[in-house]
Design an enzyme around this catalytic site. Structure first.
Site, PDB file in Angstrom:
ATOM      1  N   ASP A   7       0.868  -1.198   0.000  1.00 24.11           N
ATOM      2  CA  ASP A   7       0.000   0.000   0.000  1.00 24.11           C
ATOM      3  C   ASP A   7       0.896   1.237   0.000  1.00 24.11           C
ATOM      4  OD1 ASP A   7      -2.425   1.525   0.114  1.00 24.11           O
ATOM      5  OD2 ASP A   7      -2.108   1.834   2.244  1.00 24.11           O
ATOM      6  N   CYS A  70      -4.267  -1.531  -2.247  1.00 22.42           N
ATOM      7  CA  CYS A  70      -4.407  -0.101  -2.495  1.00 22.42           C
ATOM      8  C   CYS A  70      -5.224   0.045  -3.772  1.00 22.42           C
ATOM      9  CB  CYS A  70      -3.017   0.512  -2.680  1.00 22.42           C
ATOM     10  SG  CYS A  70      -3.058   2.255  -3.130  1.00 22.42           S
ATOM     11  N   GLU A 162      -2.772   9.349   7.562  1.00 23.46           N
ATOM     12  CA  GLU A 162      -1.316   9.124   7.624  1.00 23.46           C
ATOM     13  C   GLU A 162      -0.670  10.021   8.683  1.00 23.46           C
ATOM     14  OE1 GLU A 162       0.851   6.968   5.779  1.00 23.46           O
ATOM     15  OE2 GLU A 162      -1.011   5.960   5.230  1.00 23.46           O
ATOM     16  N   CYS A 194     -11.147   2.632  -0.858  1.00 26.73           N
ATOM     17  CA  CYS A 194      -9.769   2.981  -0.474  1.00 26.73           C
ATOM     18  C   CYS A 194      -9.505   2.200   0.802  1.00 26.73           C
ATOM     19  CB  CYS A 194      -9.646   4.475  -0.220  1.00 26.73           C
ATOM     20  SG  CYS A 194      -8.095   4.949   0.584  1.00 26.73           S
ATOM     21  N   HIS A 196      -7.666   2.712   3.206  1.00 29.69           N
ATOM     22  CA  HIS A 196      -7.570   3.490   4.445  1.00 29.69           C
ATOM     23  C   HIS A 196      -8.942   3.671   5.104  1.00 29.69           C
ATOM     24  CE1 HIS A 196      -3.588   4.654   2.960  1.00 29.69           C
ATOM     25  NE2 HIS A 196      -3.341   5.303   4.093  1.00 29.69           N
TER      26      HIS A 196
HETATM   27  N1  DGL Z   1      -5.032   2.938   0.546  1.00 32.15           N
HETATM   28  C1  DGL Z   1      -4.939   3.608  -0.739  1.00 32.15           C
HETATM   29  C2  DGL Z   1      -6.135   3.213  -1.583  1.00 32.15           C
HETATM   30  O1  DGL Z   1      -6.727   2.166  -1.333  1.00 32.15           O
HETATM   31  C3  DGL Z   1      -4.722   5.070  -0.498  1.00 32.15           C
HETATM   32  C4  DGL Z   1      -4.169   5.797  -1.644  1.00 32.15           C
HETATM   33  C5  DGL Z   1      -3.419   7.071  -1.330  1.00 32.15           C
HETATM   34  O2  DGL Z   1      -2.275   6.959  -0.917  1.00 32.15           O
HETATM   35  O3  DGL Z   1      -3.975   8.142  -1.596  1.00 32.15           O
HETATM   36  O4  DGL Z   1      -6.514   3.874  -2.521  1.00 32.15           O
END
Ligand code: DGL
Length: 269
Positions: A7, A70, A162, A194, A196
């Site tokens: 990720d 990701c 983050e 996403c 996150h």
């Molecule tokens: N976890 C990533 C996703 O699933 C985040 C992407 C990012 O770094 O903006 O899209």
């Protein structure tokens, strides 16, 4: 023996956590490209180059199979990497397909023509790059007809997570849900597109209301990976497990421990 999980940062830990519960015997090598996160505000070429270099690093460390945990990398880089050809014995897979299979009630590997499904209106929450790619809509169109998708680019949410600023992240989620509801007041389902976002799943659910089914990827990807490894037991690789980051290992370890509520020690990639 380790499977690689990639990720841009901490989001893939939501997938790793579910996968580890599902496959407790299996080792995983987690790679967070924290120095370049967030990916969601980068252009497709940039995301492709960063993703390719991280995946090649994981392959070189003995992972035969790498999961792009990701969506942004899956949207911008996966197809291009697969079409360019991967080294013999190596594979890279993304996180879109298990989610779309669940939404469209398909079995793994069902390649029959697209058909009508129960869900008619879907809210997609994802990073700006994932929304711009329209990859989700494309994959959905291969499997289902008559589904109206309204996408909301959730700027700022990954940065806030983050940085460990969960108050800001929650406020941003509420405002993105409001923006979505102005375009689609009553979605049947919502996709957290996403990795996150499951860290804020309850905030999404509360803002959307209890009647909206919220799909998140962690457990769906875990199921699919278990199936895949059952059918391809030779894809478990010969590298060691662990946690790597291109960022500051101490800072990333602290944040990861905060999210997963257990000690996690990252090393420099
Ligand atoms: N976890 C990533 C996703 O699933 C985040 C992407 C990012 O770094 O903006 O899209």
């Amino acid at each position: 023996m380790a499977v690689g999980i990639f990720d841009s940062g901490l989001g893939g830990l939501t997938v790793l956590d579910a996968v580890q519960k599902h496959l407790p015997e299996m080792e995983f090598l987690y790679y967070a490209d924290s120095a370049h996160a967030p990916y969601g505000v980068r252009d497709a070429e940039d995301i492709y180059q960063l993703t390719k270099s991280a995946v090649e690093d994981l392959w070189s460390r003995g992972c035969d199979l790498v999961i792009l945990a990701c969506n942004t990398a899956s949207a911008a880089a996966l197809r291009r990497m697969q079409e360019a050809g991967v080294p013999k014995g190596k594979r890279v897979l993304g996180v879109f397909v298990p989610l779309i299979e669940a939404l469209t009630e398909r079995q793994w590997g069902d390649n029959s023509p697209p058909r009508e499904v129960a869900v008619k209106t879907v809210a997609l929450f994802a990073t700006p790059a994932t929304v711009a790619s329209r990859a989700f809509q494309r994959e959905l169109a291969f499997r289902a007809i008559g589904v109206d998708v309204e996408a909301q680019a959730c700027g700022g949410v990954v940065d806030a997570i983050e940085d460990g600023d969960m108050i800001l992240a929650e406020a941003l989620v509420r405002s993105h849900v409001e923006a979505l509801k102005r375009k689609m007041p009553h979605p049947d389902a919502a996709i957290l597109g996403c990795t996150h976002y499951p860290l804020l799943q309850q905030v999404f659910q509360d803002a959307l209301g209890p009647e909206v089914a919220v799909y998140s990827q962690a457990s769906l990807v875990a199921d699919s990976l278990a199936h895949y490894l059952g059918r391809h037991p030779n894809m478990q690789g010969d590298g060691a497990g662990g946690f790597l980051t291109t960022g500051d290992p101490k800072r990333v370890s602290d944040r990861a421990a905060q999210f997963l509520r257990r000690q996690i020690t990252f090393s420099k990639a």
